[in-house]
Design an enzyme around this catalytic site. Structure first.
Site, short mmCIF file in Angstrom:
data_model
loop_
_atom_site.label_atom_id
_atom_site.label_comp_id
_atom_site.label_asym_id
_atom_site.label_seq_id
_atom_site.Cartn_x
_atom_site.Cartn_y
_atom_site.Cartn_z
N ASP A 133 0.81 -1.22 0.00
CA ASP A 133 0.00 0.00 0.00
C ASP A 133 0.84 1.27 0.00
OD1 ASP A 133 0.94 -0.38 2.59
OD2 ASP A 133 -1.01 -0.97 3.38
N ASN A 153 -7.60 -3.63 14.32
CA ASN A 153 -8.98 -3.94 13.90
C ASN A 153 -9.01 -5.09 12.88
OD1 ASN A 153 -7.96 -2.75 11.62
ND2 ASN A 153 -9.40 -1.04 11.55
N HIS A 173 -7.22 -5.30 10.10
CA HIS A 173 -6.94 -4.98 8.69
C HIS A 173 -5.65 -5.65 8.22
CE1 HIS A 173 -4.62 -0.95 9.53
NE2 HIS A 173 -3.81 -1.97 9.57
N GLU A 211 -9.74 -2.36 5.46
CA GLU A 211 -10.38 -2.16 6.75
C GLU A 211 -11.59 -3.10 6.89
OE1 GLU A 211 -8.69 -0.56 8.70
OE2 GLU A 211 -8.01 1.40 7.98
P1 PGA Z 1 2.28 -2.09 12.50
O1 PGA Z 1 1.04 -2.09 11.53
O2 PGA Z 1 3.26 -3.04 11.94
O3 PGA Z 1 2.78 -0.68 12.48
O4 PGA Z 1 1.77 -2.51 13.83
C1 PGA Z 1 0.55 -3.27 11.00
C2 PGA Z 1 -0.68 -2.96 10.20
O5 PGA Z 1 -1.38 -2.01 10.53
O6 PGA Z 1 -0.93 -3.68 9.23
#
Ligand code: PGA
Length: 243
Positions: free
Chosen positions: A75, A144, A146, A151
């Site tokens: 992304d 959450n 994702h 999302e």
């Molecule tokens: P993080 O994020 O590695 O910064 O915890 C993971 C994500 O949100 O996919």
């Protein structure tokens, strides 16, 4: 290190962040050794920073090369210039690309500054298909559930698309910006189907704040309300988790 295995899913509980990072790097090294022209799916965020360090250390050791490989990131934010330090382009440059021999033309991320977002999403999806498909995809997981920026509520059949970031995600990512208000509102992300099309997936989750998400992934059923749950349908997933 207890290892619980089922037919489709490998759960590996790690002792610490370093162990998680080294195990993930070993999987990527193995992938490149067995297929030097691998297509790698990459991720950003705090979880993979140690993984990239470990991968770069292994690369410098000289056993394998990225010369024939290519990469596709999950992304990128919409409206953040590539050169800006908060862009995922910059993150990748900092943590991986500037340390390895992956040719510039083979490093792919969605272009978040494009004028035509929908055309960019289509171009990115096609580029992945034309590469032959992703051999090994790295993932994090949001609090959450994702994956990428998909999302809760995202269709399991989604391809690369533009998303409005959930409040929980903007709060989680505010640490990288001056304030939550300056976190971008939109991003381009591989879709859930795009991710599921990868041949192999490695998911990293470390820390107390990820415990609940890992518990839901392990024990709840498959639902679009918890995007990562679809991974249980994938034939080759390794989850490296710990706190
Ligand atoms: P993080 O994020 O590695 O910064 O915890 C993971 C994500 O949100 O996919």
């Amino acid at each position: 290190m207890p290892v619980i295995t089922s037919k489709q899913f490998r759960w590996i509980e790690v002792e610490n962040y370093g162990e998680m990072s080294r195990l993930a790097a070993a999987i990527f090294e193995q992938q490149l050794l067995s297929k030097p022209n691998s297509v790698l799916g990459l991720a950003t965020g705090s979880s993979p920073i140690g993984f990239y360090e470990a991968l770069v250390a292994r690369f410098k050791h000289g056993n394998f090369s990225f010369q024939e490989a290519q990469s596709f990131n999950l992304d990128e934010y919409v409206g953040v210039a590539e050169a800006n330090e908060t862009s995922y382009h910059s993150y990748m440059e900092r943590h991986l690309f500037s340390h390895i021999d992956l040719p510039v033309a083979k490093r792919h991320l969605p272009i978040g500054m494009t004028k035509n977002i929908h055309a960019e999403c289509e171009r990115y999806e096609q580029a992945i298909i034309q590469s032959g498909g992703i051999d090994l995809q790295l993932l994090g997981i949001g609090v959450n559930g994702h994956i990428g920026f998909n999302e809760p509520g995202t269709s399991f059949t989604s391809k690369t698309h533009v998303v409005e970031l959930a409040e929980a995600t903007r709060e989680e990512n505010a640490k990288y910006f001056l304030s939550k208000e300056t976190v971008p509102t939109h991003a381009i992300t591989m879709g859930i189907e795009t991710i599921m099309n990868a041949n192999q997936i490695v998911l990293l989750a470390f820390g107390d704040h990820k415990t609940e998400a890992i518990k839901r992934l392990r024990f709840e059923g498959i639902s679009e309300n918890f995007p990562a749950s679809i991974l249980k349908e994938h034939p080759h997933v390794t989850v490296l988790f710990g706190k």
